[in-house]
Motif scaffolding. Structure first.
Motif, PDB file in Angstrom:
ATOM      1  N   LYS A  77       0.833  -1.201   0.000  1.00  0.00           N
ATOM      2  CA  LYS A  77       0.000   0.000   0.000  1.00  0.00           C
ATOM      3  C   LYS A  77       0.869   1.253   0.000  1.00  0.00           C
ATOM      4  CE  LYS A  77      -4.246   1.750   2.158  1.00  0.00           C
ATOM      5  NZ  LYS A  77      -5.184   1.582   3.294  1.00  0.00           N
ATOM      6  N   ILE A  78       0.392   2.289  -0.738  1.00  0.00           N
ATOM      7  CA  ILE A  78       1.004   3.619  -0.738  1.00  0.00           C
ATOM      8  C   ILE A  78      -0.048   4.603  -0.253  1.00  0.00           C
ATOM      9  CG2 ILE A  78       2.064   5.429  -2.145  1.00  0.00           C
ATOM     10  CD1 ILE A  78       3.021   3.247  -4.055  1.00  0.00           C
ATOM     11  N   ASN A  79       0.296   5.396   0.765  1.00  0.00           N
ATOM     12  CA  ASN A  79      -0.706   6.220   1.452  1.00  0.00           C
ATOM     13  C   ASN A  79      -0.516   7.717   1.237  1.00  0.00           C
ATOM     14  OD1 ASN A  79      -2.113   4.010   2.912  1.00  0.00           O
ATOM     15  ND2 ASN A  79      -0.113   3.761   3.888  1.00  0.00           N
ATOM     16  N   PHE A  80      -0.008   8.131   0.084  1.00  0.00           N
ATOM     17  CA  PHE A  80       0.155   9.562  -0.176  1.00  0.00           C
ATOM     18  C   PHE A  80       0.013   9.815  -1.662  1.00  0.00           C
ATOM     19  CE2 PHE A  80       4.350   7.723  -0.668  1.00  0.00           C
ATOM     20  CZ  PHE A  80       4.846   8.339  -1.797  1.00  0.00           C
ATOM     21  N   GLN A  81      -0.198  11.087  -2.005  1.00  0.00           N
ATOM     22  CA  GLN A  81      -0.234  11.531  -3.395  1.00  0.00           C
ATOM     23  C   GLN A  81       1.121  12.144  -3.738  1.00  0.00           C
ATOM     24  OE1 GLN A  81      -2.818  11.070  -5.525  1.00  0.00           O
ATOM     25  NE2 GLN A  81      -3.893   9.981  -3.873  1.00  0.00           N
ATOM     26  N   ASP A  82       1.601  11.874  -4.924  1.00  0.00           N
ATOM     27  CA  ASP A  82       2.896  12.410  -5.337  1.00  0.00           C
ATOM     28  C   ASP A  82       2.918  13.932  -5.205  1.00  0.00           C
ATOM     29  OD1 ASP A  82       3.491   9.835  -5.984  1.00  0.00           O
ATOM     30  OD2 ASP A  82       3.379  10.096  -8.159  1.00  0.00           O
ATOM     31  N   GLY A  83       3.947  14.439  -4.528  1.00  0.00           N
ATOM     32  CA  GLY A  83       4.146  15.877  -4.414  1.00  0.00           C
ATOM     33  C   GLY A  83       3.385  16.555  -3.288  1.00  0.00           C
ATOM     34  N   LEU A  91       2.014   7.940   7.823  1.00  0.00           N
ATOM     35  CA  LEU A  91       2.225   6.629   7.221  1.00  0.00           C
ATOM     36  C   LEU A  91       2.303   6.776   5.707  1.00  0.00           C
ATOM     37  CD1 LEU A  91       2.442   3.576   7.573  1.00  0.00           C
ATOM     38  CD2 LEU A  91      -0.059   3.451   7.464  1.00  0.00           C
ATOM     39  N   LEU A  92       3.419   6.354   5.122  1.00  0.00           N
ATOM     40  CA  LEU A  92       3.654   6.515   3.693  1.00  0.00           C
ATOM     41  C   LEU A  92       3.479   5.209   2.915  1.00  0.00           C
ATOM     42  CD1 LEU A  92       6.882   8.743   3.867  1.00  0.00           C
ATOM     43  CD2 LEU A  92       4.490   9.490   3.769  1.00  0.00           C
ATOM     44  N   PHE A  93       4.161   4.144   3.357  1.00  0.00           N
ATOM     45  CA  PHE A  93       4.126   2.846   2.670  1.00  0.00           C
ATOM     46  C   PHE A  93       3.811   1.748   3.679  1.00  0.00           C
ATOM     47  CE2 PHE A  93       7.132   5.518   0.358  1.00  0.00           C
ATOM     48  CZ  PHE A  93       6.759   5.349  -0.960  1.00  0.00           C
ATOM     49  N   GLU A  94       3.237   0.665   3.164  1.00  0.00           N
ATOM     50  CA  GLU A  94       3.002  -0.528   3.989  1.00  0.00           C
ATOM     51  C   GLU A  94       3.565  -1.739   3.257  1.00  0.00           C
ATOM     52  OE1 GLU A  94      -0.900  -0.994   5.778  1.00  0.00           O
ATOM     53  OE2 GLU A  94      -1.342   1.112   5.309  1.00  0.00           O
ATOM     54  N   ILE A  95       4.369  -2.519   3.988  1.00  0.00           N
ATOM     55  CA  ILE A  95       4.949  -3.757   3.481  1.00  0.00           C
ATOM     56  C   ILE A  95       4.217  -4.924   4.147  1.00  0.00           C
ATOM     57  CG2 ILE A  95       7.079  -5.118   3.362  1.00  0.00           C
ATOM     58  CD1 ILE A  95       8.608  -2.440   3.454  1.00  0.00           C
ATOM     59  N   ASP A  96       4.031  -6.001   3.411  1.00  0.00           N
ATOM     60  CA  ASP A  96       3.303  -7.169   3.922  1.00  0.00           C
ATOM     61  C   ASP A  96       3.857  -7.584   5.284  1.00  0.00           C
ATOM     62  OD1 ASP A  96       1.838  -9.419   4.342  1.00  0.00           O
ATOM     63  OD2 ASP A  96       2.554 -10.506   2.580  1.00  0.00           O
ATOM     64  N   LYS A 182       7.732  18.275   1.817  1.00  0.00           N
ATOM     65  CA  LYS A 182       7.107  17.971   0.535  1.00  0.00           C
ATOM     66  C   LYS A 182       7.697  16.679   0.001  1.00  0.00           C
ATOM     67  CE  LYS A 182       5.845  20.203  -3.819  1.00  0.00           C
ATOM     68  NZ  LYS A 182       5.966  21.436  -4.627  1.00  0.00           N
ATOM     69  N   ILE A 183       6.809  15.719  -0.294  1.00  0.00           N
ATOM     70  CA  ILE A 183       7.255  14.400  -0.712  1.00  0.00           C
ATOM     71  C   ILE A 183       7.339  14.327  -2.228  1.00  0.00           C
ATOM     72  CG2 ILE A 183       4.972  13.311  -0.893  1.00  0.00           C
ATOM     73  CD1 ILE A 183       6.251  10.891   0.593  1.00  0.00           C
ATOM     74  N   SER A 184       8.278  13.537  -2.720  1.00  0.00           N
ATOM     75  CA  SER A 184       8.415  13.313  -4.147  1.00  0.00           C
ATOM     76  C   SER A 184       7.430  12.211  -4.575  1.00  0.00           C
ATOM     77  CB  SER A 184       9.857  12.918  -4.474  1.00  0.00           C
ATOM     78  OG  SER A 184      10.022  12.711  -5.859  1.00  0.00           O
ATOM     79  N   THR A 204      11.186   6.869  -1.803  1.00  0.00           N
ATOM     80  CA  THR A 204      10.875   8.246  -2.198  1.00  0.00           C
ATOM     81  C   THR A 204      11.811   9.170  -1.440  1.00  0.00           C
ATOM     82  OG1 THR A 204       9.089   9.869  -2.492  1.00  0.00           O
ATOM     83  CG2 THR A 204       9.137   8.669  -0.421  1.00  0.00           C
ATOM     84  N   THR A 205      11.659  10.478  -1.633  1.00  0.00           N
ATOM     85  CA  THR A 205      12.425  11.472  -0.882  1.00  0.00           C
ATOM     86  C   THR A 205      11.474  12.526  -0.336  1.00  0.00           C
ATOM     87  OG1 THR A 205      12.845  12.785  -2.877  1.00  0.00           O
ATOM     88  CG2 THR A 205      14.514  11.156  -2.255  1.00  0.00           C
ATOM     89  N   ILE A 206      11.884  13.170   0.745  1.00  0.00           N
ATOM     90  CA  ILE A 206      11.112  14.250   1.355  1.00  0.00           C
ATOM     91  C   ILE A 206      12.046  15.432   1.563  1.00  0.00           C
ATOM     92  CG2 ILE A 206       9.703  14.993   3.313  1.00  0.00           C
ATOM     93  CD1 ILE A 206       9.021  12.103   3.842  1.00  0.00           C
ATOM     94  N   THR A 207      11.609  16.596   1.136  1.00  0.00           N
ATOM     95  CA  THR A 207      12.372  17.816   1.371  1.00  0.00           C
ATOM     96  C   THR A 207      11.618  18.694   2.356  1.00  0.00           C
ATOM     97  OG1 THR A 207      11.340  18.912  -0.527  1.00  0.00           O
ATOM     98  CG2 THR A 207      13.431  17.797  -0.902  1.00  0.00           C
ATOM     99  N   SER A 208      12.352  19.240   3.298  1.00  0.00           N
ATOM    100  CA  SER A 208      11.759  20.183   4.241  1.00  0.00           C
ATOM    101  C   SER A 208      11.300  21.433   3.499  1.00  0.00           C
ATOM    102  CB  SER A 208      12.770  20.556   5.319  1.00  0.00           C
ATOM    103  OG  SER A 208      12.274  21.568   6.150  1.00  0.00           O
ATOM    104  N   VAL A 209      10.197  22.030   3.922  1.00  0.00           N
ATOM    105  CA  VAL A 209       9.662  23.217   3.238  1.00  0.00           C
ATOM    106  C   VAL A 209       9.637  24.458   4.123  1.00  0.00           C
ATOM    107  CG1 VAL A 209       8.287  21.914   1.593  1.00  0.00           C
ATOM    108  CG2 VAL A 209       7.305  22.469   3.813  1.00  0.00           C
TER     109      VAL A 209
END
Length: 398
Positions: A77-83, A91-96, A182-184, A204-209
């Protein structure tokens, strides 16, 4: 030739000469005078200004974080929208998690077995300890009981550590944002196996805003001026760092008017670039509206003086003659006077004058190419070009 023909030719010649002499004595038609060329004049503005140094810079994030998978498994599962902007801990990703849940149950069973073995070993040691005092149990048998109790106790601790490790792996199946920012885009799609090769897969990467950095290069002499100017505001004898000086910095980006973002210089590199003679400086800026993004080009402005009165004229009024700067001033007789000047800095398109211009002068601001030193002109007073009417400190005369 007959005498009659000769007489006629001489008479014609006399008539022509008489006509020529009569033409010389006639008055020439009057020549119309050329009117003075029209020009537009303005009085210099007098206002408080601050001198600035301007630079080109680049926006950078504080900091940029790589989000990686720390356990092996299939992404479910991916729990965010790009950007999008994410909060710290989101919570961003879920692994089994099922393999790790099963492993946790196995670790808990091993702990239960280790605790049972320890309980038995301890009871055996306590019994042999009592019997050893009566001689019913030898010293060797007692030592074996002591050793079994210690091994069993260590097995319990080992089982506890295994449970902690498996719980940590189970927690890592839920990948959370380590910082707000801000997430990529997601670099791995749902269904893929992450950490297949044993390394930590970049997700992914996250930059502070907020806040943000701006980096720019400052000449050595300018940096010395900043240190000297802002050190005056601190205690004498102090040797402050650049961060302690709190040197202001103003920033604007593409599409913005002026320099709306304010910050302070918090860092200057410890060595100069030998090819340019500049130091890399860094300002830190608040970014509550998320306008600044990492990588954006920026216009940077640093103040180098306190507010002071200045005489200002639009820079289009300044002429150049073999390296000398001058302006044309119109006197009370509407005659042009060339005035050599000493220039200061530019302030939003207005040129500061240190010498050569007075507040009451009428400066030619439009039509300078039609003006000549000592020539008469037809001046029309206008507001200073490029300056809003409410900011002009003069009366406009027609």
């Amino acid at each position: 030739m007959s005498g009659r023909n000769l007489l006629l030719r001489r008479s014609g010649a006399l008539i022509v000469l008489a006509g020529a002499f009569s033409g010389c004595n006639a008055e020439a038609p009057p020549v119309a005078e050329t009117p003075p060329p029209p020009v537009s004049v303005s009085q210099p503005l007098v206002r408080d200004v601050i001198d600035y140094d301007d630079y080109e810079g680049r926006i950078a994030a504080i900091p940029t974080i790589e989000v990686r998978a720390r356990v092996r498994g299939h992404l479910t599962k991916i729990n965010f929208q790009d950007g999008q902007i994410v909060k710290e801990g989101a919570l961003l990703f879920e692994i089994d998690p099922r393999p790790y849940e099963a492993e946790l149950k196995g670790a808990e069973s091993q702990k239960a077995a280790a605790e049972a073995a320890y309980k038995l070993a301890r009871a055996t040691y306590q019994r042999d300890s009592r019997l050893a005092s009566t001689g019913a149990v030898s010293r060797q048998e007692l030592d074996v009981s002591i050793g079994k109790e210690g091994v069993s106790q260590a097995d319990v601790q080992k089982a506890d550590a295994a449970i902690v490790r498996v719980k940590l792996d189970l927690e890592y199946t839920k990948v959370k944002a380590p910082i707000a920012g801000k997430i990529s885009r997601a670099l791995v799609d749902v269904g893929n196996l992450v950490n297949a090769g044993g390394g930590e897969t970049l997700l992914t990467t996250i930059t502070s805003v907020d806040p943000m950095y701006v980096y720019f290069d400052v000449p050595e002499r300018a940096l010395s001026n900043y240190r000297r100017h802002f050190r005056r505001k601190l205690d004498e004898g102090a040797q402050p760092s650049v961060k302690d000086l709190k040197i202001p910095v103003y920033v604007g980006v593409e599409g913005e008017e002026g320099y709306p973002h304010k910050g302070v210089i918090d860092f200057v590199d410890n060595h100069a670039n030998p090819s340019t003679g500049t130091f890399q400086a860094r300002g830190v800026l608040d970014n509550p509206k998320r306008i600044l993004d990492a990588g954006m080009r920026a216009r940077v402005r640093v103040p180098v003086s306190d507010p002071h009165k200045a005489v200002l004229v639009t820079e289009r009024a300044v002429g150049t003659d073999q390296g000398l700067k001058f302006v044309y001033v119109v006197n009370e007789q509407n005659v042009v006077e060339r005035r050599d000047v000493k220039l200061g800095r530019l302030h939003d398109g207005l040129q500061e004058f240190h010498e050569g211009v007075k507040p009451e002068d009428r400066i030619i601001v439009i039509g300078i190419q039609r003006a000549r030193d000592g020539a008469k002109v037809d001046p029309k007073s206008i507001a200073m070009p490029g300056v809003p009417a409410e900011q002009n400190n003069q009366k406009v005369k027609s």
